[in-house]
Design an enzyme around this catalytic site. Structure first.
Site, PDB file in Angstrom:
ATOM      1  CD1 TRP A   7       2.211  -9.318  -6.772  1.00 56.74           C
ATOM      2  CD2 TRP A   7       3.237  -7.626  -5.747  1.00 56.74           C
ATOM      3  NE1 TRP A   7       1.337  -8.795  -5.844  1.00 56.74           N
ATOM      4  CE2 TRP A   7       1.944  -7.755  -5.194  1.00 56.74           C
ATOM      5  CE3 TRP A   7       4.081  -6.635  -5.249  1.00 56.74           C
ATOM      6  CZ2 TRP A   7       1.474  -6.925  -4.185  1.00 56.74           C
ATOM      7  CZ3 TRP A   7       3.607  -5.803  -4.236  1.00 56.74           C
ATOM      8  CH2 TRP A   7       2.316  -5.960  -3.714  1.00 56.74           C
TER       9      TRP A   7
ATOM     10  CD  GLU B 236       2.895  -2.375  -6.306  1.00 50.85           C
ATOM     11  OE1 GLU B 236       3.905  -2.726  -6.957  1.00 50.85           O
ATOM     12  OE2 GLU B 236       1.805  -2.969  -6.402  1.00 50.85           O
TER      13      GLU B 236
ATOM     14  CE1 TYR C  35      -2.563  -8.091  -5.187  1.00 47.04           C
ATOM     15  CE2 TYR C  35      -1.561  -8.509  -7.322  1.00 47.04           C
ATOM     16  CZ  TYR C  35      -1.876  -7.640  -6.300  1.00 47.04           C
ATOM     17  OH  TYR C  35      -1.529  -6.320  -6.391  1.00 47.04           O
TER      18      TYR C  35
END
Length: 183
Positions: A46, A38, A16
């Site tokens: 995350w 988000e 990522y």
């Protein structure tokens, strides 16, 4: 190869970090997906969201605002039963509500969100120098709230800005910072 510290913690994060985080992202479905993810991440790691992203995309119709805006109570119950996503009713309701705001207000989400990208941004030297909120993320959150969007405070908005390349917070020693990308 030197990465931002968080980007070296797992293979998922490395991929990522190396290919997506901080890369300019445009398009309403793409930005609606990122703002939704988000918001789902709020209070969680995350990595949890990143690993569940394929299931989120399937559950939310690839984040097509027109499709999600039509979700009703049966869809909410379907989503609440889907172990592949984060099953938080407030966040699910917010994602659906936000799709309706995009559709009903005919919001050019790309132009709206990118209007808050700072003209100048100083690259952080270390991870400790990376802010959680900025004046721009506060302004973005305020405007989104004024328009009726939910679950998008200044911290979430700054994470969105980082993830979509509105700001480049790769630390100075990171190879991505060294790739000739201005801050």
């Amino acid at each position: 190869m030197i990465r931002c510290p968080w980007g070296d913690s797992t293979p998922d994060y490395a991929e990522y970090h190396d290919t997506e985080w901080g890369v300019e992202l445009h398009g309403t479905p793409e930005l609606y997906e990122r703002m939704s993810l988000e918001a789902f991440q709020s209070g969680l790691s995350w990595i949890t969201i990143l690993r569940k992203r394929p299931a989120f995309r399937a559950a939310f119709g690839d984040f097509a605002p027109l499709l999600v805006a039509e979700f009703g109570p049966a869809d909410v119950e379907r989503l609440m039963a889907d172990a592949g996503i984060v099953r938080n009713r407030l966040k699910i309701d917010a994602a659906i509500h936000n799709a309706r705001v995009i559709v009903e207000q005919d919001v050019d989400l790309d132009a709206l969100l990118w209007s808050f990208a700072p003209r100048k941004h100083q690259r952080p030297k270390t991870f400790a120098d990376v802010p959680a909120i900025t004046d721009e993320s506060k302004a973005m959150a305020k405007e989104l709230k004024r328009r009726g969007f939910k679950f998008l405070g200044p911290t979430t908005c700054y994470a969105l800005m980082q993830a979509t390349g509105m700001v480049d917070d790769h630390i100075a020693a990171c190879f991505r910072a060294k790739a000739g990308r201005p801050a």
